[in-house]
Design a protein around this motif. Structure first.
Motif, PDB file in Angstrom:
ATOM      1  N   HIS A   1       0.838  -1.213   0.000  1.00 26.61           N
ATOM      2  CA  HIS A   1       0.000   0.000   0.000  1.00 26.61           C
ATOM      3  C   HIS A   1       0.865   1.252   0.000  1.00 26.61           C
ATOM      4  O   HIS A   1       2.087   1.171   0.075  1.00 26.61           O
TER       5      HIS A   1
ATOM      6  N   ASP B   1      -0.360  -4.072   6.059  1.00 29.45           N
ATOM      7  CA  ASP B   1      -1.128  -3.595   7.210  1.00 29.45           C
ATOM      8  C   ASP B   1      -2.582  -4.027   7.034  1.00 29.45           C
ATOM      9  O   ASP B   1      -3.155  -3.832   5.952  1.00 29.45           O
TER      10      ASP B   1
ATOM     11  N   HIS C   1       1.255   3.916   2.039  1.00 28.91           N
ATOM     12  CA  HIS C   1       1.781   4.665   3.189  1.00 28.91           C
ATOM     13  C   HIS C   1       3.303   4.792   3.086  1.00 28.91           C
ATOM     14  O   HIS C   1       3.986   3.870   2.638  1.00 28.91           O
TER      15      HIS C   1
ATOM     16  N   HIS D   1      -7.177  -1.572   4.734  1.00 29.01           N
ATOM     17  CA  HIS D   1      -6.380  -0.677   5.585  1.00 29.01           C
ATOM     18  C   HIS D   1      -6.458   0.772   5.102  1.00 29.01           C
ATOM     19  O   HIS D   1      -6.830   1.667   5.862  1.00 29.01           O
TER      20      HIS D   1
ATOM     21  N   ASP E   1       5.636   4.603   5.207  1.00 28.89           N
ATOM     22  CA  ASP E   1       6.474   3.606   5.891  1.00 28.89           C
ATOM     23  C   ASP E   1       6.461   2.254   5.172  1.00 28.89           C
ATOM     24  O   ASP E   1       7.086   1.304   5.634  1.00 28.89           O
ATOM     25  N   HIS E   2       5.782   2.185   4.030  1.00 33.41           N
ATOM     26  CA  HIS E   2       5.818   0.964   3.199  1.00 33.41           C
ATOM     27  C   HIS E   2       6.408   1.213   1.805  1.00 33.41           C
ATOM     28  O   HIS E   2       6.880   0.282   1.170  1.00 33.41           O
TER      29      HIS E   2
HETATM   30 ZN    ZN Z   1      -0.135   1.513   6.511  1.00 27.49          ZN
END
Ligand code: ZN
Length: 491
Positions: A70, A196, A72, A171, A74-75
């Motif tokens: 996804h 997530d 985000h 998510h 942090d990914h």
């Molecule tokens: Zn996430």
């Protein structure tokens, strides 16, 4: 004499979000194919973040694929840096993730560049080397060109006898968990990576898709592995009550919010209230350039919505694109700041440490009729947390203010499943033959969740250290916790 020959078919290297929440990244080597599951940015104290983010797993140039769960940061946030270092393989993701990741990466690149420019200006030593951003806006297009858009439940063949399938993770828009399948000497094998996992019953998004069949190995997140969120059914009434408070007093409702996901959830609720006649049309503002863009993307991907939201479609404008005033420029933001109540202002960031919400707080915190409404967990030692705790005086920019406004928090909204929900999701694969690696959680959450998985019947559950690796042999025995624990493991 040579030792016994053991056929090592699969190796997992834990490259990020191990015993911590951010920086998700795992390198898998299966039958000679090298692939990354996510490549996220670590978000933490400045110096530590710079150090960790400038480390890349060995030789990204030779990677065969990246599977991105996804958008985000942090990914996906390390991708531009990896591409700059020679990563050139396809990056598989859903179509919505490609759009969300584009906005998130462009924003991250801009912030990093501004940060470096600020540091350079601050440097007083003319001989000092100029700081260098991990990447800048010019590095993002090369990442976008590598995106390969994939549908949910579409099996993708990666070669070497390996395939993967995305399933809806519920998510954020476009989020997926992934199941990899391959053949080893002794038969078919499979691995599930959760990315997530979202909450059940969240607005807009579908619930996490049930795991279609048990797998041999699981890499699971554990952000709230030992925590429990408030009931989601209470969110609507609590939000409506806050809006009514401000309507009755002709005052301002300030909602510090994430631009991705939470802002759209707020807009969805307001649209529902107005449609159901529970709330009059009052001025609603989204003061966040990213919030504006992500809201537009939500309008484009209607087939990603859950059944309730699908049923609400029709003539309705779910993200208030007609009713809501979106502020992209700083002039727009200034105009909103002078807006009298009743009105709703959704602005980033939720921590109140930076972003446009600060201007609105300056104007509202001393007014007993205005309200600051938090719609999620706020990290300690931030202005947001100090306001949430109702400290009598708060500092905004360089001035102190008396905190006289109303302050409320709605706890039921979270983009992540809590411990019970995560267990519910993983239940179909909690068998003695399954082994789990618990990542993407602080140590206490990850270890507690590993314990809960064992109680639920999973064969083996461990909490790997960053930079460790696990080799799964054809005999099913995981061995070789290689690397020494990193600093984070001793904290
Ligand atoms: Zn996430």
């Amino acid at each position: 004499m040579a030792g016994p020959v053991i056929f090592a078919a699969m190796r997992i290297q834990f490259c990020g979000a191990d015993r911590t929440v951010t920086g998700s990244s795992h390198l898998l080597e299966i039958n000679g194919l090298r692939l990354f599951l996510d490549m996220g940015l670590y978000q933490g104290p400045r110096d530590e973040a710079i150090r960790i983010n400038s480390i890349l797993p060995a030789d990204v140039k030779s990677a065969d694929a990246v599977i991105l769960t996804h958008g985000h940061l942090d990914h996906c946030g390390k991708l531009p840096f990896a591409v700059r270092q020679g990563l050139k393989c396809p990056i598989y993701c859903t179509a919505a993730t490609a759009e969300v990741a584009r906005i998130v990466l462009e924003d991250s690149a801009r912030i990093q560049q501004e940060d470096v420019e600020y540091l350079d200006r601050r440097s007083r030593n003319p001989g000092e080397a100029s700081a260098r951003a991990l990447y800048g806006p010019a590095d993002v297009p090369a990442v976008l060109r590598l995106f390969k858009r994939v549908n949910y439940q579409q099996k993708i063949d990666l070669g070497h006898g390996i395939s993967f399938t995305f399933y809806d993770a519920g998510h954020i828009l476009g989020s997926a968990y992934v199941i990899l399948e391959w053949n080893e000497g002794n038969g078919a094998r499979s691995l599930l990576f959760t990315g997530d996992i979202g909450r059940y019953g969240e607005p807009i998004l579908r619930d996490p898709f049930p795991i279609p069949r048990p797998v041999d190995q699981v890499i699971t997140e554990s952000t709230y592995g030992n925590a429990s969120h408030g009931p989601i059914e209470q969110v609507g009434p609590q939000l409506l009550d806050a809006v009514k408070f401000c309507i009755d007093r002709r005052s301002r409702l300030i909602v510090p919010s994430f631009a991705v996901g939470r802002t759209q959830t707020m807009l969805w609720y307001f649209e529902k209230f107005i449609h159901e006649g529970k709330m009059p049309q009052i001025p609603i503002f989204v003061d966040s350039p990213m919030g504006v863009e992500v809201s537009r993307i939500h309008s484009q991907f209607r087939d990603y919505y859950d059944e309730e939201t699908q049923a609400m479609i029709g003539s309705k404008d779910l993200f208030g694109l007609a009713r809501v005033t979106f502020a992209s420029s700083t002039q727009d933001s200034r105009r909103i700041n002078s807006q009298a109540g009743p009105c709703v202002i959704i602005a980033s960031s939720p921590t109140c440490e930076f972003g446009r919400v600060l201007h609105h707080l300056e104007r509202s915190v001393e007014n007993p009729n205005d309200m600051v409404l938090f719609v999620g967990w706020i990290p300690p030692q931030t202005l947001g947390r100090r306001i949430q705790e109702k400290q009598p005086r708060v500092r905004i920019y360089d001035r102190w203010y008396d905190l006289r406004c109303q302050v409320r928090t709605i706890h039921g909204l979270s983009a992540h499943a809590d411990g019970d929900e995560l267990l519910k999701f993983l239940k179909p694969t909690c068998a003695a033959s399954t082994e789990a690696y618990v990542v993407h959680g602080e140590v206490d959450q990850a270890e507690a969740f590993a314990g809960r998985l064992l109680k639920a019947g999973i064969g083996r559950a461990t909490v790997p250290a960053m930079e460790s690796s696990v080799v799964a042999y054809a005999s099913d025995v995981p061995v070789n916790q290689t690397a020494a624990p990193r600093k984070a493991d001793q904290d």
